[in-house]
Design a protein around this motif. Structure first.
Motif, PDB file in Angstrom:
ATOM      1  N   SER A  61     -14.983  11.250 -27.073  1.00 31.55           N
ATOM      2  CA  SER A  61     -14.511  12.214 -28.070  1.00 31.55           C
ATOM      3  C   SER A  61     -15.543  12.351 -29.182  1.00 31.55           C
ATOM      4  O   SER A  61     -16.429  11.495 -29.328  1.00 31.55           O
ATOM      5  CB  SER A  61     -13.164  11.778 -28.677  1.00 31.55           C
ATOM      6  OG  SER A  61     -13.353  10.709 -29.587  1.00 31.55           O
ATOM      7  N   GLY A  62     -15.380  13.383 -29.971  1.00 30.35           N
ATOM      8  CA  GLY A  62     -16.231  13.550 -31.143  1.00 30.35           C
ATOM      9  C   GLY A  62     -15.983  12.442 -32.155  1.00 30.35           C
ATOM     10  O   GLY A  62     -16.913  11.965 -32.818  1.00 30.35           O
ATOM     11  N   THR A  63     -14.733  12.037 -32.275  1.00 29.79           N
ATOM     12  CA  THR A  63     -14.398  10.951 -33.188  1.00 29.79           C
ATOM     13  C   THR A  63     -15.153   9.679 -32.805  1.00 29.79           C
ATOM     14  O   THR A  63     -15.703   8.980 -33.665  1.00 29.79           O
ATOM     15  CB  THR A  63     -12.874  10.680 -33.147  1.00 29.79           C
ATOM     16  OG1 THR A  63     -12.194  11.911 -33.359  1.00 29.79           O
ATOM     17  CG2 THR A  63     -12.466   9.677 -34.192  1.00 29.79           C
ATOM     18  N   LEU A  66     -18.767   9.840 -33.909  1.00 36.69           N
ATOM     19  CA  LEU A  66     -18.921   9.565 -35.347  1.00 36.69           C
ATOM     20  C   LEU A  66     -18.785   8.070 -35.637  1.00 36.69           C
ATOM     21  O   LEU A  66     -19.566   7.482 -36.392  1.00 36.69           O
ATOM     22  CB  LEU A  66     -17.865  10.344 -36.142  1.00 36.69           C
ATOM     23  CG  LEU A  66     -18.023  11.868 -36.165  1.00 36.69           C
ATOM     24  CD1 LEU A  66     -16.717  12.535 -36.624  1.00 36.69           C
ATOM     25  CD2 LEU A  66     -19.168  12.290 -37.081  1.00 36.69           C
ATOM     26  N   THR A  87     -12.420  18.963 -44.211  1.00 34.91           N
ATOM     27  CA  THR A  87     -12.850  18.745 -42.834  1.00 34.91           C
ATOM     28  C   THR A  87     -11.635  18.351 -42.025  1.00 34.91           C
ATOM     29  O   THR A  87     -10.555  18.117 -42.577  1.00 34.91           O
ATOM     30  CB  THR A  87     -13.925  17.634 -42.758  1.00 34.91           C
ATOM     31  OG1 THR A  87     -14.351  17.486 -41.388  1.00 34.91           O
ATOM     32  CG2 THR A  87     -13.400  16.288 -43.243  1.00 34.91           C
ATOM     33  N   PHE A  88     -11.828  18.280 -40.709  1.00 37.80           N
ATOM     34  CA  PHE A  88     -10.793  17.679 -39.870  1.00 37.80           C
ATOM     35  C   PHE A  88     -10.766  16.178 -40.187  1.00 37.80           C
ATOM     36  O   PHE A  88     -11.800  15.571 -40.460  1.00 37.80           O
ATOM     37  CB  PHE A  88     -11.100  17.933 -38.391  1.00 37.80           C
ATOM     38  CG  PHE A  88     -10.017  17.426 -37.489  1.00 37.80           C
ATOM     39  CD1 PHE A  88      -8.737  17.940 -37.570  1.00 37.80           C
ATOM     40  CD2 PHE A  88     -10.274  16.421 -36.576  1.00 37.80           C
ATOM     41  CE1 PHE A  88      -7.727  17.457 -36.750  1.00 37.80           C
ATOM     42  CE2 PHE A  88      -9.272  15.935 -35.748  1.00 37.80           C
ATOM     43  CZ  PHE A  88      -7.997  16.461 -35.842  1.00 37.80           C
ATOM     44  N   ALA A  90     -10.769  13.556 -38.679  1.00 38.90           N
ATOM     45  CA  ALA A  90     -11.569  12.618 -37.878  1.00 38.90           C
ATOM     46  C   ALA A  90     -12.823  12.145 -38.598  1.00 38.90           C
ATOM     47  O   ALA A  90     -13.259  11.005 -38.411  1.00 38.90           O
ATOM     48  CB  ALA A  90     -11.961  13.278 -36.554  1.00 38.90           C
ATOM     49  N   THR A  91     -13.421  13.013 -39.412  1.00 41.87           N
ATOM     50  CA  THR A  91     -14.656  12.639 -40.108  1.00 41.87           C
ATOM     51  C   THR A  91     -14.412  11.418 -40.989  1.00 41.87           C
ATOM     52  O   THR A  91     -15.188  10.454 -40.983  1.00 41.87           O
ATOM     53  CB  THR A  91     -15.154  13.811 -40.989  1.00 41.87           C
ATOM     54  OG1 THR A  91     -14.996  15.048 -40.296  1.00 41.87           O
ATOM     55  CG2 THR A  91     -16.603  13.628 -41.371  1.00 41.87           C
ATOM     56  N   VAL A 133     -20.512  18.134 -42.959  1.00 37.62           N
ATOM     57  CA  VAL A 133     -19.731  18.762 -41.888  1.00 37.62           C
ATOM     58  C   VAL A 133     -20.137  20.232 -41.791  1.00 37.62           C
ATOM     59  O   VAL A 133     -20.114  20.951 -42.801  1.00 37.62           O
ATOM     60  CB  VAL A 133     -18.221  18.655 -42.191  1.00 37.62           C
ATOM     61  CG1 VAL A 133     -17.394  19.336 -41.105  1.00 37.62           C
ATOM     62  CG2 VAL A 133     -17.813  17.197 -42.354  1.00 37.62           C
ATOM     63  N   ASP A 159     -21.907  15.929 -38.897  1.00 32.42           N
ATOM     64  CA  ASP A 159     -20.692  16.170 -38.119  1.00 32.42           C
ATOM     65  C   ASP A 159     -20.809  17.600 -37.605  1.00 32.42           C
ATOM     66  O   ASP A 159     -20.458  18.560 -38.293  1.00 32.42           O
ATOM     67  CB  ASP A 159     -19.426  15.972 -38.949  1.00 32.42           C
ATOM     68  CG  ASP A 159     -18.166  16.173 -38.097  1.00 32.42           C
ATOM     69  OD1 ASP A 159     -18.264  16.807 -37.029  1.00 32.42           O
ATOM     70  OD2 ASP A 159     -17.082  15.712 -38.513  1.00 32.42           O
ATOM     71  N   ALA A 161     -19.358  18.793 -34.919  1.00 34.49           N
ATOM     72  CA  ALA A 161     -18.268  18.986 -33.954  1.00 34.49           C
ATOM     73  C   ALA A 161     -17.912  20.461 -33.765  1.00 34.49           C
ATOM     74  O   ALA A 161     -17.381  20.845 -32.730  1.00 34.49           O
ATOM     75  CB  ALA A 161     -17.032  18.213 -34.405  1.00 34.49           C
ATOM     76  N   GLN A 162     -18.217  21.287 -34.783  1.00 31.37           N
ATOM     77  CA  GLN A 162     -17.854  22.709 -34.705  1.00 31.37           C
ATOM     78  C   GLN A 162     -19.093  23.598 -34.583  1.00 31.37           C
ATOM     79  O   GLN A 162     -18.960  24.819 -34.692  1.00 31.37           O
ATOM     80  CB  GLN A 162     -17.066  23.098 -35.972  1.00 31.37           C
ATOM     81  CG  GLN A 162     -15.827  22.229 -36.194  1.00 31.37           C
ATOM     82  CD  GLN A 162     -14.957  22.686 -37.357  1.00 31.37           C
ATOM     83  OE1 GLN A 162     -15.291  23.626 -38.061  1.00 31.37           O
ATOM     84  NE2 GLN A 162     -13.826  22.014 -37.536  1.00 31.37           N
ATOM     85  N   SER A 183     -18.226  17.288 -30.729  1.00 35.48           N
ATOM     86  CA  SER A 183     -16.962  17.156 -30.002  1.00 35.48           C
ATOM     87  C   SER A 183     -16.949  18.181 -28.884  1.00 35.48           C
ATOM     88  O   SER A 183     -17.430  19.302 -29.062  1.00 35.48           O
ATOM     89  CB  SER A 183     -15.787  17.424 -30.936  1.00 35.48           C
ATOM     90  OG  SER A 183     -14.591  17.617 -30.186  1.00 35.48           O
ATOM     91  N   TYR A 185     -13.889  18.717 -27.402  1.00 37.14           N
ATOM     92  CA  TYR A 185     -12.463  19.032 -27.311  1.00 37.14           C
ATOM     93  C   TYR A 185     -12.354  20.466 -26.775  1.00 37.14           C
ATOM     94  O   TYR A 185     -13.191  21.314 -27.103  1.00 37.14           O
ATOM     95  CB  TYR A 185     -11.838  18.900 -28.711  1.00 37.14           C
ATOM     96  CG  TYR A 185     -10.354  19.131 -28.731  1.00 37.14           C
ATOM     97  CD1 TYR A 185      -9.482  18.169 -28.243  1.00 37.14           C
ATOM     98  CD2 TYR A 185      -9.829  20.326 -29.215  1.00 37.14           C
ATOM     99  CE1 TYR A 185      -8.115  18.392 -28.244  1.00 37.14           C
ATOM    100  CE2 TYR A 185      -8.463  20.561 -29.213  1.00 37.14           C
ATOM    101  CZ  TYR A 185      -7.613  19.589 -28.722  1.00 37.14           C
ATOM    102  OH  TYR A 185      -6.265  19.809 -28.712  1.00 37.14           O
ATOM    103  N   LYS A 188     -13.316  23.651 -28.790  1.00 38.97           N
ATOM    104  CA  LYS A 188     -14.604  23.737 -29.498  1.00 38.97           C
ATOM    105  C   LYS A 188     -15.516  24.752 -28.794  1.00 38.97           C
ATOM    106  O   LYS A 188     -15.243  25.172 -27.671  1.00 38.97           O
ATOM    107  CB  LYS A 188     -15.260  22.348 -29.559  1.00 38.97           C
ATOM    108  CG  LYS A 188     -14.420  21.310 -30.318  1.00 38.97           C
ATOM    109  CD  LYS A 188     -14.400  21.540 -31.827  1.00 38.97           C
ATOM    110  CE  LYS A 188     -13.247  20.857 -32.518  1.00 38.97           C
ATOM    111  NZ  LYS A 188     -13.446  19.474 -32.884  1.00 38.97           N
ATOM    112  N   TYR A 313      -8.585  23.975 -43.019  1.00 39.67           N
ATOM    113  CA  TYR A 313      -7.390  23.194 -42.746  1.00 39.67           C
ATOM    114  C   TYR A 313      -6.470  23.331 -43.946  1.00 39.67           C
ATOM    115  O   TYR A 313      -6.941  23.458 -45.072  1.00 39.67           O
ATOM    116  CB  TYR A 313      -7.771  21.731 -42.504  1.00 39.67           C
ATOM    117  CG  TYR A 313      -8.635  21.606 -41.262  1.00 39.67           C
ATOM    118  CD1 TYR A 313      -8.033  21.522 -40.000  1.00 39.67           C
ATOM    119  CD2 TYR A 313     -10.014  21.651 -41.348  1.00 39.67           C
ATOM    120  CE1 TYR A 313      -8.825  21.446 -38.850  1.00 39.67           C
ATOM    121  CE2 TYR A 313     -10.804  21.587 -40.205  1.00 39.67           C
ATOM    122  CZ  TYR A 313     -10.200  21.497 -38.961  1.00 39.67           C
ATOM    123  OH  TYR A 313     -10.976  21.444 -37.830  1.00 39.67           O
TER     124      TYR A 313
END
Ligand SMILES: *Cc1c(COP(=O)(O)O)cnc(C)c1O
Length: 376
Positions: A61-63, A66, A87-88, A90-91, A133, A159, A161-162, A183, A185, A188, A313
Motif C-alpha cells: 500500500s501507499g501507507t 510512507l 491530506t489523507f 495516511a500521511t 503532499v 507523498d 500517492a496522488q 499508492s 489504490y 488513484k 478532504y
C-alpha cells in the motif's frame, strides 16, 4: 432521466483492459508464485524508469511505502517529521507508525500544498524529515521545500500517492526529494486491482533497507537481520500494474483535457473558484476540486440531477478525533481549514467524455445562477 455521472467510474477501464488483465491473472496463477517474483520485479523496473530514478520497491500500500520510507531513513521515536493537515490521514498515520512525532504546518491557500515558509518556521533540532503532499495531483513547491530542507539537513519524502506522472521543471514526481511514495489504490491515477504501493529513490542503500523491511527483515531466508514486516506486493498486482503503467501517459493527458474543459466552462462563474493554474506538467488532476461557499447545497442539487461529487478532504487531520492528541486546536491552520470547508470535487477520470463534462459544467452553472437569482 439521463445516465448518472459518478465521481469516479473504474468499470470503463476494466472493460478496455479486461482481456489483458485476465491474461496476466492466468499467467500468475499458472506460475505458482503469488508474492513478489518476476511480475513485481518487472513493474518495479518500469515504474522506477517512469519516475526517473534508479530504484523502486513495491509494497502492499501507499501507507506502507510512507511507513518504510521513514524507517529506512532511520527515523523513529524522538524524531519530528513535518507534514500538512490537509491530506489523507495516511500521511500522518505513517509518521506515528514509525514512532516519530508528526509536526503539522499549513498549506499555501492558493495551491493547497505545503507552504515552505511554514515548514521553515516549524523546524526544531529534532526535525528529521519533511513529507510534502502533492495534493489532488499538484506537485508541491518542491524548490522551496528542498531549499529549506537542504539548509537544515532534513530528509525529503514526497507523498506522491496522488501524483503519478506529474512533474516540475521537467522532472517527474518521485525524483524531487530523497525518496517518494506512491499508492496504487484502485482509484488513484495508476491503480491496482486491489491494494498496492511503492517507494522510489535514487538511494540504493535506502531501497535495499526498505526491501529487507518489507519482507520480515530478511537479507537471506530465515535470517532476520532487523525486525521487519510483511508488507510485500503480491504478484497479481505487480502484473496488473505493469499492464496499466503503459496507459498512464494517455490517461494523464485525458485527465488534463477534462480539467481544461472544466476550467473553460466554469472559470467565469461568480462565487465559484476553479483550481489555480499549474505550470507545465505540474498537475495530473487526480482530483478536480472547485471552491465555493455554499458547498453542501450545490452538492445536493448536483446529486438530485444525477451528478456525483466528493470532498477531499472534509476534515483536516488535526481536527480528526483520532489525532486530537497531537494538540492542535481549531484555528491552528486557517488555510487548511478553509480549504476543507470549501472544496468540492467534480467527476474526473480518463474515460469521461466531453459531453459528460459539459453536462456537469452546465448543470453546475444553472445551480449557481439559480442561487444568484434567489439572493438578488
Ligand atoms: C491514498 C493516499 C495514501 C495512502 O495510500 P494507500 O495505498 O491507500 O495506503 C497516502 N497519502 C495520500 C495523499 C493518499 O491520497
Amino acid at each position: 432521466m439521463l445516465d448518472p455521472i459518478p465521481l469516479l467510474d473504474l468499470t470503463a477501464q476494466a472493460r478496455a483492459l479486461g482481456p489483458e488483465l485476465e491474461a496476466v491473472a492466468k499467467a500468475v496463477i499458472a506460475s505458482g508464485r503469488y508474492v513478489l517474483g518476476e511480475h513485481v520485479e518487472a513493474f518495479e523496473r518500469a515504474f522506477a524508469a517512469r519516475c526517473g530514478v534508479a530504484e523502486a520497491v513495491a509494497v502492499n500500500s501507499g501507507t506502507s511505502a510512507l511507513h518504510l520510507a521513514l524507517l529506512g531513513l532511520g527515523i523513529g521515536p524522538g524524531d519530528e517529521v513535518v507534514t500538512v493537515p490537509m491530506t489523507f490521514v495516511a500521511t500522518v498515520a505513517a509518521i506515528t507508525y514509525a514512532g516519530a512525532t508528526p509536526v503539522l504546518v499549513d498549506i499555501d491557500p492558493v495551491t493547497g500544498t505545503m507552504d515552505p515558509d511554514a515548514f521553515r518556521a516549524a523546524i526544531t533540532p529534532r526535525t528529521r524529515a519533511v513529507m510534502p503532499v502533492h495534493l489532488h495531483g499538484r506537485v508541491a513547491d518542491m524548490d522551496g521545500i528542498n531549499r529549506v530542507a537542504r539548509a537544515y539537513g532534513i530528509a525529503v519524502v514526497e507523498d506522491a500517492a496522488q501524483a503519478h506522472a506529474a512533474s516540475r521543471n521537467g522532472r517527474p514526481a518521485g525524483s524531487l526529494g530523497d525518496a517518494a511514495c506512491f499508492s496504487f489504490y484502485p482509484g488513484k491515477n495508476l491503480g491496482a486491482c486491489g491494494e498496492g504501493g511503492a517507494l522510489v529513490t535514487d538511494d540504493a542503500a535506502l531501497a535495499q533497507r526498505v526491501r529487507v523491511l518489507r519482507d520480515w527483515g530478511q537479507e537471506e531466508k530465515y535470517v532476520h537481520a532487523v525486525r521487519g514486516f510483511n508488507l510485500r506486493m503480491d504478484a497479481m498486482q505487480g502484473g496488473f500494474l505493469g499492464v496499466k503503467l503503459r496507459r498512464l501517459d494517455a490517461w494523464t493527458a485525458a485527465r488534463r483535457r477534462v480539467a481544461a474543459r472544466y476550467d473553460a466552462a466554469l472559470g467565469g462563474i461568480p462565487g465559484l473558484h476553479i483550481p489555480a493554474q499549474a505550470g507545465p506538467g505540474e498537475h495530473v488532476y487526480h482530483v478536480y476540486a472547485i471552491r465555493l461557499a455554499e458547498r453542501a447545497r450545490v452538492a445536493r442539487a448536483l446529486a438530485e440531477r444525477g451528478i456525483g461529487t466528493g470532498i477531499h478532504y472534509p476534515i483536516p487531520v488535526h481536527l480528526q478525533p483520532a489525532y486530537a492528541d497531537l494538540g492542535y486546536p481549531r484555528g491552528a491552520f486557517p488555510a487548511s481549514e478553509a480549504f476543507a470547508a470549501e472544496t468540492l470535487s467534480l467527476p474526473i477520470y480518463p474515460e469521461l467524455t466531453g459531453a459528460q463534462v459539459d453536462r456537469v459544467s452546465g448543470t453546475l452553472a444553472e445551480i449557481m445562477e439559480a442561487a444568484d437569482a434567489l439572493a438578488a
